[in-house]
Enzyme design. Sequence first.
Site, PDB file in Angstrom:
ATOM      1  N   GLN A  78      10.753  35.205  13.409  1.00  0.00           N
ATOM      2  CA  GLN A  78      10.516  36.403  12.603  1.00  0.00           C
ATOM      3  C   GLN A  78      10.677  36.063  11.132  1.00  0.00           C
ATOM      4  O   GLN A  78      11.658  36.439  10.494  1.00  0.00           O
ATOM      5  CB  GLN A  78      11.521  37.486  13.027  1.00  0.00           C
ATOM      6  CG  GLN A  78      11.309  38.820  12.397  1.00  0.00           C
ATOM      7  CD  GLN A  78      10.119  39.546  12.999  1.00  0.00           C
ATOM      8  OE1 GLN A  78       9.939  39.574  14.198  1.00  0.00           O
ATOM      9  NE2 GLN A  78       9.317  40.131  12.154  1.00  0.00           N
ATOM     10  N   PHE A  79       9.699  35.343  10.563  1.00  0.00           N
ATOM     11  CA  PHE A  79       9.806  34.908   9.169  1.00  0.00           C
ATOM     12  C   PHE A  79       9.943  36.081   8.208  1.00  0.00           C
ATOM     13  O   PHE A  79      10.476  35.941   7.113  1.00  0.00           O
ATOM     14  CB  PHE A  79       8.610  34.029   8.773  1.00  0.00           C
ATOM     15  CG  PHE A  79       7.337  34.787   8.508  1.00  0.00           C
ATOM     16  CD1 PHE A  79       7.029  35.211   7.222  1.00  0.00           C
ATOM     17  CD2 PHE A  79       6.459  35.084   9.543  1.00  0.00           C
ATOM     18  CE1 PHE A  79       5.859  35.902   6.973  1.00  0.00           C
ATOM     19  CE2 PHE A  79       5.291  35.772   9.300  1.00  0.00           C
ATOM     20  CZ  PHE A  79       4.981  36.188   8.013  1.00  0.00           C
ATOM     21  N   THR A  80       9.494  37.265   8.611  1.00  0.00           N
ATOM     22  CA  THR A  80       9.534  38.413   7.713  1.00  0.00           C
ATOM     23  C   THR A  80      10.954  38.863   7.381  1.00  0.00           C
ATOM     24  O   THR A  80      11.145  39.662   6.459  1.00  0.00           O
ATOM     25  CB  THR A  80       8.726  39.600   8.272  1.00  0.00           C
ATOM     26  OG1 THR A  80       9.277  39.990   9.527  1.00  0.00           O
ATOM     27  CG2 THR A  80       7.263  39.227   8.439  1.00  0.00           C
TER      28      THR A  80
END
Length: 149
Positions: A78-80
């Site tokens: 979940q890079f966000t």
Amino acid sequence: MKAVLMRVQRASVTIDERETRSIGRGFLILLAVTHDDTEAQAVKLADKLCSLRLFEDADGKINLTLDEVGGEIMIVSQFTLYGNCRKGRRPEFLSAARPEIAIPMYEKFVEICREKGYHVETGEFGAYMEVESLNDGPFTLIVDSADLD
């Protein structure tokens, strides 16, 4: 590394509308990697999350670990989580590690959790995913490896 940990009754991820992976009672972990994360931080974060006492005992007190309740783990990249929303209306993701750094760190974190003996399911790095969970409580924590001793 940054993680959002949710205690769940169940969780699943459908990848590119083709494959679904699921777990029962346990943890859904959304995991993000930043540029300077190390394997040592991955170990420390995995150790911390897997040892947290987040489940109720017979007296209703939150005293039991994932291991003590036979829990499972779903880990989704979940890079966000490293999104910066300070300026403007569109987040920037400059603090998120590029795939050549993030993928090995994500895979190392997954490997560490599996080596601890847990049933671990994962999303697929970079794929479009639909993540479903039935949060238990809800009980949600945000843990940053930079904050761990």
